[in-house]
Design an enzyme around this catalytic site. Structure first.
Site, PDB file in Angstrom:
ATOM      1  N   SER A 200      31.984  58.980-121.499  1.00  0.00           N
ATOM      2  CA  SER A 200      31.251  60.052-120.830  1.00  0.00           C
ATOM      3  C   SER A 200      32.223  60.886-120.014  1.00  0.00           C
ATOM      4  O   SER A 200      33.428  60.608-119.964  1.00  0.00           O
ATOM      5  CB  SER A 200      30.156  59.477-119.929  1.00  0.00           C
ATOM      6  OG  SER A 200      30.737  58.747-118.854  1.00  0.00           O
ATOM      7  N   LYS A 201      31.702  61.906-119.345  1.00  0.00           N
ATOM      8  CA  LYS A 201      32.545  62.813-118.573  1.00  0.00           C
ATOM      9  C   LYS A 201      33.315  62.103-117.467  1.00  0.00           C
ATOM     10  O   LYS A 201      34.378  62.567-117.045  1.00  0.00           O
ATOM     11  CB  LYS A 201      31.695  63.933-117.976  1.00  0.00           C
ATOM     12  CG  LYS A 201      31.151  64.911-119.013  1.00  0.00           C
ATOM     13  CD  LYS A 201      30.334  66.004-118.354  1.00  0.00           C
ATOM     14  CE  LYS A 201      29.805  66.984-119.390  1.00  0.00           C
ATOM     15  NZ  LYS A 201      28.962  68.044-118.776  1.00  0.00           N
ATOM     16  N   ARG A 202      32.789  60.974-116.981  1.00  0.00           N
ATOM     17  CA  ARG A 202      33.500  60.298-115.893  1.00  0.00           C
ATOM     18  C   ARG A 202      34.801  59.660-116.388  1.00  0.00           C
ATOM     19  O   ARG A 202      35.658  59.298-115.579  1.00  0.00           O
ATOM     20  CB  ARG A 202      32.599  59.254-115.220  1.00  0.00           C
ATOM     21  CG  ARG A 202      32.193  58.098-116.091  1.00  0.00           C
ATOM     22  CD  ARG A 202      31.119  57.248-115.388  1.00  0.00           C
ATOM     23  NE  ARG A 202      30.654  56.148-116.195  1.00  0.00           N
ATOM     24  CZ  ARG A 202      31.213  54.963-116.246  1.00  0.00           C
ATOM     25  NH1 ARG A 202      32.314  54.741-115.536  1.00  0.00           N
ATOM     26  NH2 ARG A 202      30.728  53.996-116.998  1.00  0.00           N
TER      27      ARG A 202
END
Length: 474
Positions: A234-236
């Site tokens: 994910s973006k994290r």
């Protein structure tokens, strides 16, 4: 005929995990001489946007994944955009059929409490108050739902573990699980390869296939791409969209090569996936999660940049410059194609992305030199730089051979004058013609820059040194 599909939702930028799923569907369809269908699932009216749909088309085309049917080109099973299918009443017909068969029912809710059903009916309610809303829910049958998954083998789910679920929302739009069943059936999709996060949706979908008397497609649920902590990417974990990697200067062939390796066992590490169609077998896809390694991606991309024909790499460079809005730089590159080809061929040996290639090549296409502070401090603020620059100008003015070998002789002869050390001589010249201390090979750099550029830059540098009189810090 084998028919596979990729059905993204236009609610955000296309994720690399989605593209890998599309790739495996594309490979299988091509391997089987079948069709690959692109369908847009835009039933989430609040989050779906046209700009994301356009971005999906652009990213898929950039990745080299062509489709034989889709919203933009049509086909015999269209329309291929779910919102358009809603307008045609396609889903309503089958929702009514499920209600008539007793497999679904109307459920009435209070608008402020969509979790609690006030009443149900086998007929569409006509007595809704202003505070009430109505959906259609699928009734979970008794028993067990079983199917064979190409990746996970025989699967079995107790139906009692599922609750009745909405198939048509209060706004008249179908939910994902219902729409995908209707669309896959009507479009005669034979195989569905998708992420394993959809595995728990599959029993619900198969229940609806059975209720409608339809045969379901063959399913394969592929392990997800993971981040470094082994959670779904994910973006994290970092950037995850195709558009980001394109903007950062990754080649589509490099990105797709890396994504193919995330779970697919192939007989080589560096390849163009178009050349592997004949070798694709679903059973070669691993059933284990794979971690996205940004460094490995960059390494693979660099390999492709160095293996690519220089003319093709130059073309890719030009496309990237235009894509990222560097039109002035693109014009400079286009104005001297043979020179640009020499620059690109030399610079690619030390970089891994087109963005790095751009940064590395700036001194070759810029009229003005931006001297790095480290270069100024180490090689210009001293008592010998002026004499060395003047000597270099004299030697290059008398040079007739500007080949790499000829330039090397000039520079080594200059170093023999012992105005300073050989390292200082080399680095002063390197920074003098590029402004930098890290460049391609010094001899190659000066040879490609050529007589006029080199002399012009050294003369400008000499003027600067004389003007500053060694005091560059003032």
């Amino acid at each position: 005929m084998v028919r596979c599909r990729f059905a993204p939702s236009p609610t955000g930028n296309l994720h690399v995990g989605g593209v890998r799923t599309a790739l495996f569907n594309w490979l299988f369809a091509k391997n089987q001489s079948g069709n690959f269908v692109l369908r847009i699932e835009d039933t989430d009216t609040e989050r779906s946007e046209k700009k994301f749909e356009d971005q999906i088309f652009a990213s898929m085309k950039w990745c080299g994944l062509d489709w034989s049917e889709g919203p933009d080109i049509g086909g015999p099973y269209g329309p291929y955009r779910q919102s358009e299918r809603v307008e045609l009443g396609i889903y309503d017909r089958f929702a009514r059929e499920l209600v008539e068969k007793g497999a679904a029912y109307y459920a009435v809710y209070h608008r402020d409490d969509p979790e609690n059903v006030l009443r149900t009916s086998n007929e569409r309610p006509t007595d809704l108050s202003a505070d009430e809303t109505c959906t259609i829910k699928f009734k979970i049958p008794a028993g067990v739902t079983e199917f064979f998954d190409l990746s996970k083998g025989d699967m079995s789910f107790e139906n009692e573990n599922f609750g009745d679920f909405v198939i048509v929302k209060s706004n008249g739009f179908p939910t994902y699980n219902f729409a995908v069943v209707v669309d896959d059936h009507l479009m005669e999709i034979t195989h569905v390869f998708r992420g394993e996060d959809h595995l728990t949706n599959t029993p619900r979908q198969i229940m609806m296939y059975s209720a409608l008397g339809w045969e379901h497609p063959v399913f394969m649920h592929i392990p997800l791409i993971l981040g470094s902590d082994r959670a779904p990417l994910s973006k994290r974990h970092g950037h995850t969209s195709v558009d980001h990697f394109r903007s950062e200067g990754y080649l589509s062939v490099g990105l797709m090569n890396y994504l193919a390796l995330l779970g697919w066992t192939v007989d080589q590490e560096i390849f163009d996936y178009h050349e592997k169609v004949k070798d694709f077998v679903p059973s070669d896809i691993s059933n284990k999660g794979v971690v996205f390694d940004y460094e490995k991606l960059e390494w693979i991309n660099g390999k492709h940049m160095r293996l690519m024909e220089p003319e093709r790499l130059l073309a890719e460079f030009g496309l990237w410059l235009k894509y990222t809005g560097r039109f002035d730089y693109y014009a400079s590159v286009e104005s001297e194609p043979f020179y640009a080809l020499e620059v690109i061929s030399m610079c690619r040996e030390k970089i891994n992305t087109i963005e790095q290639l751009y940064d590395f090549s700036i001194p070759f296409f810029s009229e003005e030199i931006d001297y790095q502070e480290e270069y100024v401090v180490k090689y210009l603020e001293n008592g010998w730089s002026k004499d060395l620059i003047a000597a270099a100008i004299r030697r290059f003015e008398g040079a007739d051979d500007w080949s790499v070998e000829g330039v090397e002789r000039v520079i080594r002869d200059l170093a023999e004058e012992k105005i300073t050390s050989k390292k200082n001589t080399f680095q002063l010249l390197r920074g003098g013609v590029t402004g930098r201390l890290v460049t391609p090979g010094l001899f190659e750099t000066i040879s490609i820059l050529g007589r006029d550029r080199v002399l012009d830059r050294l003369e400008n540098l000499l003027e600067l040194v004389e003007y500053e009189e060694g005091d560059f810090s003032s």
